[in-house]
Structures are given as C-alpha cells and as structure tokens.
Design a protein around this motif. Structure first.
Motif, mmCIF file in Angstrom:
data_model
loop_
_atom_site.group_PDB
_atom_site.id
_atom_site.type_symbol
_atom_site.label_atom_id
_atom_site.label_comp_id
_atom_site.label_asym_id
_atom_site.label_seq_id
_atom_site.Cartn_x
_atom_site.Cartn_y
_atom_site.Cartn_z
ATOM 1 N N ASP A 126 0.718 -1.234 0.127
ATOM 2 C CA ASP A 126 0.014 0.100 0.121
ATOM 3 C C ASP A 126 0.936 1.184 0.005
ATOM 4 N N PHE A 127 0.885 1.854 -1.099
ATOM 5 C CA PHE A 127 1.777 3.180 -1.183
ATOM 6 C C PHE A 127 1.114 4.343 -0.599
ATOM 7 N N SER A 128 -0.081 4.355 -0.145
ATOM 8 C CA SER A 128 -0.765 5.436 0.510
ATOM 9 C C SER A 128 -0.910 6.485 -0.591
ATOM 10 N N PHE A 129 -1.440 6.344 -1.630
ATOM 11 C CA PHE A 129 -1.854 7.267 -2.424
ATOM 12 C C PHE A 129 -2.706 8.550 -2.177
ATOM 13 N N PRO A 130 -2.318 9.613 -2.046
ATOM 14 C CA PRO A 130 -3.060 10.906 -1.443
ATOM 15 C C PRO A 130 -4.464 11.152 -2.155
ATOM 16 N N GLN A 131 -5.320 10.129 -2.172
ATOM 17 C CA GLN A 131 -6.587 10.018 -3.107
ATOM 18 C C GLN A 131 -7.647 11.245 -2.737
ATOM 19 N N PHE A 166 7.027 10.626 -15.127
ATOM 20 C CA PHE A 166 7.804 10.584 -16.241
ATOM 21 C C PHE A 166 9.193 10.100 -15.807
ATOM 22 N N SER A 167 9.638 10.605 -14.559
ATOM 23 C CA SER A 167 10.834 10.278 -14.009
ATOM 24 C C SER A 167 11.161 8.861 -13.876
ATOM 25 N N LEU A 168 9.941 8.135 -13.133
ATOM 26 C CA LEU A 168 9.992 6.907 -12.862
ATOM 27 C C LEU A 168 10.092 5.868 -14.022
ATOM 28 N N PHE A 169 9.571 6.226 -15.122
ATOM 29 C CA PHE A 169 9.623 5.521 -16.270
ATOM 30 C C PHE A 169 10.809 5.772 -17.296
ATOM 31 N N HIS A 170 11.801 6.560 -16.577
ATOM 32 C CA HIS A 170 13.108 6.851 -17.158
ATOM 33 C C HIS A 170 14.092 6.212 -16.393
ATOM 34 N N GLN A 221 8.347 9.239 -3.615
ATOM 35 C CA GLN A 221 9.486 8.894 -2.962
ATOM 36 C C GLN A 221 9.410 7.341 -2.511
ATOM 37 N N GLY A 222 8.163 7.047 -1.867
ATOM 38 C CA GLY A 222 7.963 5.873 -1.385
ATOM 39 C C GLY A 222 8.044 4.605 -2.257
ATOM 40 N N ILE A 223 7.446 5.083 -3.862
ATOM 41 C CA ILE A 223 7.587 4.148 -4.652
ATOM 42 C C ILE A 223 9.003 3.924 -4.975
#
Length: 195
Positions: free
Chosen positions: A58-63, A88-92, A148-150
């Motif tokens: 659970d990444f605790s998305f700020p839904q 974008f940064s994550l997928f790079h 950051q958690g991801i």
C-alpha cells in the motif's frame, strides 16, 4: 533511431497544430492524452499480478487530495503536474523492467512528456513566480512523498520484474484517480473562460 525521430516529429507537430498550442486551455485533448497513457500502462502488463502477490504494498496514494474538491485550480494543476513529472521520471529509471515492450514504454514516455509540456505552460501562466511555492504546499508535497515511497520500494525489491508490475498497477490506479482531477480542471477552465 527512426522511431525516436518519428516520435519527436509527432511531438513538434502536436505542439504547433491548431488546438495543440501550449496555452493554458485545458482541453479535452489533455484528458484524451491521460486516457491514452492509462491504456498504454495497461498494455505494458507482462506478468500476472497473481504471480506477484507477495510483493504487494500500500503506497498510500493521497486520493482525497486528488479526488477531493478542496483544491484551487493552481494547486490542482500543480498536483497533476507533480504526478506526471514523477511518473515521467519513474519510467526513465535506468533499471526499468526488461519485461516491458520498449515501443509501448517509449509511447508512454512521449505521452507523459506531451502532458507535462502543456501543464508547464499552464503553471507558468497561472502562477508566474508563485510556481516554486506551489511545489512546497501540502497537496504537491504529499504527491512527492508518495512517489518517494515508490522509489524506495523499487530499491528495496532490487527493481525486480514483480516490483515493477506492482508499481505499474499502482501508477495505473493513480492515473485513474487523476482522470477526475483532469476533468474537474477542464471544467474549471471552461467556467473561467465563459462570459
């Protein structure tokens, strides 16, 4: 190389085509791009999520911040921009999953870049010098912490294919939530531009 050049040419054409100007008109085109990126993420699946159950998190998305109606327009654009920039940064990331189709991954990167270009123009028009202050507000800061958690999770899991599959599903969930934010922004923009 030809594929990359084709993508760059398409990006240039979209930027200068009618209706593709980089003004702050949050058009239906922006929403369509978001849906296309979500669809691309869905097509990138290469592992069954059942195979990766032990890696769930659970990444605790700020839904509530994304879907709630309490954000002002500039804050909402800032939150959406942060989500797209972090994605974008994550997928790079250098250690991206080798299991993914590189063509789909490049299409996703291009789509995220197009959305970011548009939102950069919007942020600049709406906030000017206040842009940097928006990045330090609660909702935008919550989005930074979420990503950051991801990143920490991926490091802890050694960037395994299962970890990337869990992250892919999580980003799909966050993009689905952001669709309502994008639609609300488009409506706000329509309200502001009507007489």
């Amino acid at each position: 190389m030809a594929f990359v050049l084709s993508l760059l040419m398409a990006l240039v054409l979209v930027s200068y085509a009618p209706g593709g100007s980089l003004g702050c008109d949050l058009s239906q085109n922006q929403v369509v791009l978001g849906r296309k990126n979500l669809m691309l993420l869905g097509q990138m699946r290469r592992l069954s999520p059942r195979f990766c159950l032990q890696d769930r998190k659970d990444f605790s998305f700020p839904q509530e911040m994304v879907e709630g109606g309490q954000l002002q327009e500039a804050q909402a654009i800032s939150v959406l921009h942060e989500m797209l920039q972090q994605s974008f940064s994550l997928f790079h990331t250098e250690r991206i999953s080798a299991a993914w189709d590189t063509t789909l991954l490049e299409q996703l990167r291009t789509g995220l870049h197009q959305q970011l270009d548009h939102l950069d123009a919007c942020l600049g028009q709406m906030t000017g010098e206040e842009d940097s202050a928006l990045g330090r507000t609660g909702p935008t800061l919550a989005m930074k912490r979420y990503f950051q958690g991801i990143h920490v999770y991926l490091q802890e899991k050694g960037y395994s294919d299962c970890a990337w599959e869990i992250v892919r599903l999580e980003i799909m969930r966050s993009f689905s939530s952001s669709a309502s934010l994008q639609e609300r922004l488009r409506m706000m923009d329509g309200d502001l531009s009507s007489p």
